[in-house]
Design a protein around this motif. Structure first.
Motif, PDB file in Angstrom:
ATOM      1  N   ILE A  85      51.421  36.594  35.620  1.00 50.01           N
ATOM      2  CA  ILE A  85      51.358  35.179  34.468  1.00 50.01           C
ATOM      3  C   ILE A  85      49.565  35.488  34.340  1.00 50.01           C
ATOM      4  CG2 ILE A  85      51.118  33.013  33.202  1.00 50.01           C
ATOM      5  CD1 ILE A  85      53.768  32.540  33.723  1.00 50.01           C
ATOM      6  N   ALA A  86      49.389  34.856  35.887  1.00 47.39           N
ATOM      7  CA  ALA A  86      47.240  34.392  36.461  1.00 47.39           C
ATOM      8  C   ALA A  86      47.056  35.912  35.804  1.00 47.39           C
ATOM      9  CB  ALA A  86      47.737  33.949  37.884  1.00 47.39           C
ATOM     10  N   VAL A  87      47.476  37.255  36.332  1.00 52.58           N
ATOM     11  CA  VAL A  87      46.638  38.481  36.449  1.00 52.58           C
ATOM     12  C   VAL A  87      46.785  38.385  35.695  1.00 52.58           C
ATOM     13  CG1 VAL A  87      47.037  41.254  36.570  1.00 52.58           C
ATOM     14  CG2 VAL A  87      47.968  39.132  38.712  1.00 52.58           C
ATOM     15  N   MET A 221      25.757  42.395  34.364  1.00 56.75           N
ATOM     16  CA  MET A 221      27.472  43.216  35.996  1.00 56.75           C
ATOM     17  C   MET A 221      27.627  42.303  36.482  1.00 56.75           C
ATOM     18  SD  MET A 221      30.280  44.746  35.987  1.00 56.75           S
ATOM     19  CE  MET A 221      29.767  45.828  34.637  1.00 56.75           C
ATOM     20  N   PRO A 222      26.455  41.544  37.129  1.00 59.45           N
ATOM     21  CA  PRO A 222      26.414  40.421  38.065  1.00 59.45           C
ATOM     22  C   PRO A 222      27.529  39.368  37.992  1.00 59.45           C
ATOM     23  CG  PRO A 222      24.669  41.827  38.307  1.00 59.45           C
ATOM     24  CD  PRO A 222      24.810  42.546  36.692  1.00 59.45           C
ATOM     25  N   MET A 223      26.755  38.645  36.651  1.00 60.38           N
ATOM     26  CA  MET A 223      27.651  37.790  36.262  1.00 60.38           C
ATOM     27  C   MET A 223      28.760  38.162  35.891  1.00 60.38           C
ATOM     28  SD  MET A 223      27.138  34.447  35.176  1.00 60.38           S
ATOM     29  CE  MET A 223      25.755  34.023  35.294  1.00 60.38           C
ATOM     30  N   VAL A 224      29.204  38.851  35.519  1.00 65.85           N
ATOM     31  CA  VAL A 224      30.520  39.727  34.870  1.00 65.85           C
ATOM     32  C   VAL A 224      31.364  39.671  36.532  1.00 65.85           C
ATOM     33  CG1 VAL A 224      32.402  41.337  34.908  1.00 65.85           C
ATOM     34  CG2 VAL A 224      30.319  41.069  33.540  1.00 65.85           C
ATOM     35  N   ILE A 225      30.765  39.542  37.974  1.00 60.09           N
ATOM     36  CA  ILE A 225      31.243  40.340  38.690  1.00 60.09           C
ATOM     37  C   ILE A 225      31.663  38.744  39.448  1.00 60.09           C
ATOM     38  CG2 ILE A 225      31.256  41.000  41.075  1.00 60.09           C
ATOM     39  CD1 ILE A 225      29.489  43.671  40.155  1.00 60.09           C
ATOM     40  N   LEU A 226      30.438  37.799  39.109  1.00 62.45           N
ATOM     41  CA  LEU A 226      30.422  36.738  39.855  1.00 62.45           C
ATOM     42  C   LEU A 226      32.090  35.879  39.271  1.00 62.45           C
ATOM     43  CD1 LEU A 226      29.556  33.486  41.322  1.00 62.45           C
ATOM     44  CD2 LEU A 226      27.921  34.009  39.809  1.00 62.45           C
ATOM     45  N   VAL A 227      31.927  35.941  38.285  1.00 71.02           N
ATOM     46  CA  VAL A 227      33.036  34.690  37.342  1.00 71.02           C
ATOM     47  C   VAL A 227      34.298  35.704  37.718  1.00 71.02           C
ATOM     48  CG1 VAL A 227      33.893  34.746  34.642  1.00 71.02           C
ATOM     49  CG2 VAL A 227      30.956  34.725  35.445  1.00 71.02           C
ATOM     50  N   ALA A 228      34.421  37.202  37.645  1.00 72.50           N
ATOM     51  CA  ALA A 228      35.752  37.656  37.844  1.00 72.50           C
ATOM     52  C   ALA A 228      35.977  36.932  39.505  1.00 72.50           C
ATOM     53  CB  ALA A 228      35.479  39.014  37.814  1.00 72.50           C
ATOM     54  N   THR A 229      35.181  37.493  40.578  1.00 67.52           N
ATOM     55  CA  THR A 229      35.570  37.222  41.841  1.00 67.52           C
ATOM     56  C   THR A 229      35.795  35.122  41.328  1.00 67.52           C
ATOM     57  OG1 THR A 229      33.764  38.246  42.366  1.00 67.52           O
ATOM     58  CG2 THR A 229      34.958  36.822  44.081  1.00 67.52           C
ATOM     59  N   ILE A 232      39.283  35.146  40.405  1.00 67.70           N
ATOM     60  CA  ILE A 232      40.644  35.558  41.930  1.00 67.70           C
ATOM     61  C   ILE A 232      40.882  34.311  42.600  1.00 67.70           C
ATOM     62  CG2 ILE A 232      40.646  37.310  43.420  1.00 67.70           C
ATOM     63  CD1 ILE A 232      39.143  39.351  42.361  1.00 67.70           C
ATOM     64  N   GLY A 233      40.558  33.360  43.030  1.00 73.22           N
ATOM     65  CA  GLY A 233      40.644  32.424  44.139  1.00 73.22           C
ATOM     66  C   GLY A 233      42.267  32.234  42.789  1.00 73.22           C
ATOM     67  N   GLY A 234      42.309  31.962  41.666  1.00 71.29           N
ATOM     68  CA  GLY A 234      42.545  30.974  40.955  1.00 71.29           C
ATOM     69  C   GLY A 234      44.276  31.977  40.473  1.00 71.29           C
ATOM     70  N   SER A 286      45.356  31.086  48.256  1.00 72.45           N
ATOM     71  CA  SER A 286      44.036  31.372  47.290  1.00 72.45           C
ATOM     72  C   SER A 286      42.258  31.633  48.062  1.00 72.45           C
ATOM     73  CB  SER A 286      44.783  30.451  46.639  1.00 72.45           C
ATOM     74  OG  SER A 286      45.572  29.915  45.405  1.00 72.45           O
ATOM     75  N   ALA A 287      42.721  31.211  49.039  1.00 74.46           N
ATOM     76  CA  ALA A 287      41.907  31.413  50.194  1.00 74.46           C
ATOM     77  C   ALA A 287      41.127  32.465  50.511  1.00 74.46           C
ATOM     78  CB  ALA A 287      41.197  29.459  51.252  1.00 74.46           C
ATOM     79  N   GLY A 288      42.092  32.271  51.036  1.00 73.30           N
ATOM     80  CA  GLY A 288      42.131  34.513  51.600  1.00 73.30           C
ATOM     81  C   GLY A 288      41.762  35.183  50.204  1.00 73.30           C
ATOM     82  N   LEU A 289      42.830  35.235  49.339  1.00 69.38           N
ATOM     83  CA  LEU A 289      41.780  36.183  48.123  1.00 69.38           C
ATOM     84  C   LEU A 289      40.592  35.676  47.866  1.00 69.38           C
ATOM     85  CD1 LEU A 289      45.424  35.991  45.518  1.00 69.38           C
ATOM     86  CD2 LEU A 289      44.828  37.757  47.031  1.00 69.38           C
ATOM     87  N   VAL A 290      40.101  34.996  47.967  1.00 69.08           N
ATOM     88  CA  VAL A 290      38.964  34.476  47.151  1.00 69.08           C
ATOM     89  C   VAL A 290      37.430  35.169  48.676  1.00 69.08           C
ATOM     90  CG1 VAL A 290      36.779  33.174  47.137  1.00 69.08           C
ATOM     91  CG2 VAL A 290      38.672  32.039  46.277  1.00 69.08           C
TER      92      VAL A 290
END
Length: 306
Positions: A85-87, A221-229, A232-234, A286-290
């Motif tokens: 669901i999260a992915v 793209m930098p903002m897209v990468i920031l939001v996506a990164t 992922i922690g969630g 979650s911390a590891g995924l971040v």
């Protein structure tokens, strides 16, 4: 003399900046009280915690609570439900706001842009307590969608009791609710793109679609990468508020997630140590995924977040 000048300069800087540092104190205290101080309660994950005996008097059991969690018959299914669901929420929650922002960016009418942004952003401010009740009414057997299906095809679908359909309902409704927030972020990022790049693209014969692909997308793209990164922690946060307010025992098999399992174990069954251990497990993953996502974003796109 150099040391005296350096000292005076530093003293002058402290006197000038100290009011700004004083303004940070309330925020630091709030973070400490509500984010760091509760971490001392993690000791209960290694105890058979008894509220009457507190942390000091409860029996120490080591990793027993973790072994109990992993031995639960439904743990594997719950973990898979959470990730699945999260992915889907993360992927679609980035894709649709991005497409919507690109489309609105091409609209020249300011009044239409402002109206559309307000309409798409409004659901973000509504809680899942409200929206959960609304969607349950709409998707119920006597709701509007089933009334339409019955009028057109002569049959109804029990959306709220279908293990096949309910995960999709959670994903679609969550993307709809949060779409406006990410859209605003991407639109704000587009305002920082140099307009000269669009003029150069027009001189090279690029149309609107080509400009969006070769100028707008690389520019944000930098903002897209920031939001996506950060999203992922969630990946293990599939949305407790939404699931709790919409699900029912008939769909536990497909939408029961780690957060709802923690709720039932900790607050309903009063197994505080087990629920704390499950929460700690989720936080560590979650911390590891971040960390992994941050490393990959730096290696792939050479973009630093911190």
């Amino acid at each position: 003399m150099r040391r005296e000048r350096a000292f005076k300069k530093k003293k002058h800087w402290i006197l000038r900046e100290y009011p700004l540092h004083l303004m940070l104190i309330p925020g630091i205290l709030i973070v400490f009280v509500f984010s760091y101080l509760p971490m001392f309660g993690l000791v209960m994950t290694f105890q058979n915690f008894n509220p009457m005996k507190s942390f000091t008097g409860s029996e120490f059991v080591g990793l027993k609570n973790f072994r109990y969690i992993f031995s639960l018959p439904n743990f594997g299914q719950v973990f898979w439900n959470t990730v699945e669901i999260a992915v889907f929420k993360i992927i679609l929650g980035q894709l649709f706001p991005l497409l919507l922002a690109l489309l609105l960016n091409e609209v020249g009418k300011k009044w239409f842009n402002r109206t559309a942004q307000t309409i798409f952003f409004l659901p973000y401010f509504l809680s899942w307590v409200i929206l959960g009740g609304v969607f349950k009414e709409i998707l119920s057997l006597d709701g509007g969608i089933n009334a339409l299906l019955y009028a057109l095809f002569g049959q109804k679908i029990h959306f709220m009791a279908s293990n096949e359909l309910f995960p999709g309902i959670l994903v679609v409704t969550d993307v709809w609710k949060g779409m406006g927030y990410n859209m605003i972020i991407y639109l704000a990022a587009m305002t920082n793109i140099d307009t000269g790049l669009y003029e150069a693209a027009q001189l090279d014969g690029c149309g609107r679609i080509q400009q969006a692909w070769h100028v707008t997308l690389p520019g944000i793209m930098p903002m897209v990468i920031l939001v996506a990164t950060l999203s992922i922690g969630g990946v293990l946060n599939a949305g407790f508020d939404q699931v709790y307010n919409m699900y029912n025992p008939l769909v536990y098999e497909s939408v029961d997630i780690l957060d709802t399992l923690v709720y039932r174990i900790g607050l309903v069954n009063r197994q505080y140590s087990v629920s704390a251990a499950l929460g700690l497990f989720k936080s560590v993953v979650s911390a590891g995924l971040v960390g992994i996502s941050y490393y990959l974003s730096y290696k792939i796109s050479d973009y630093r977040i911190f």
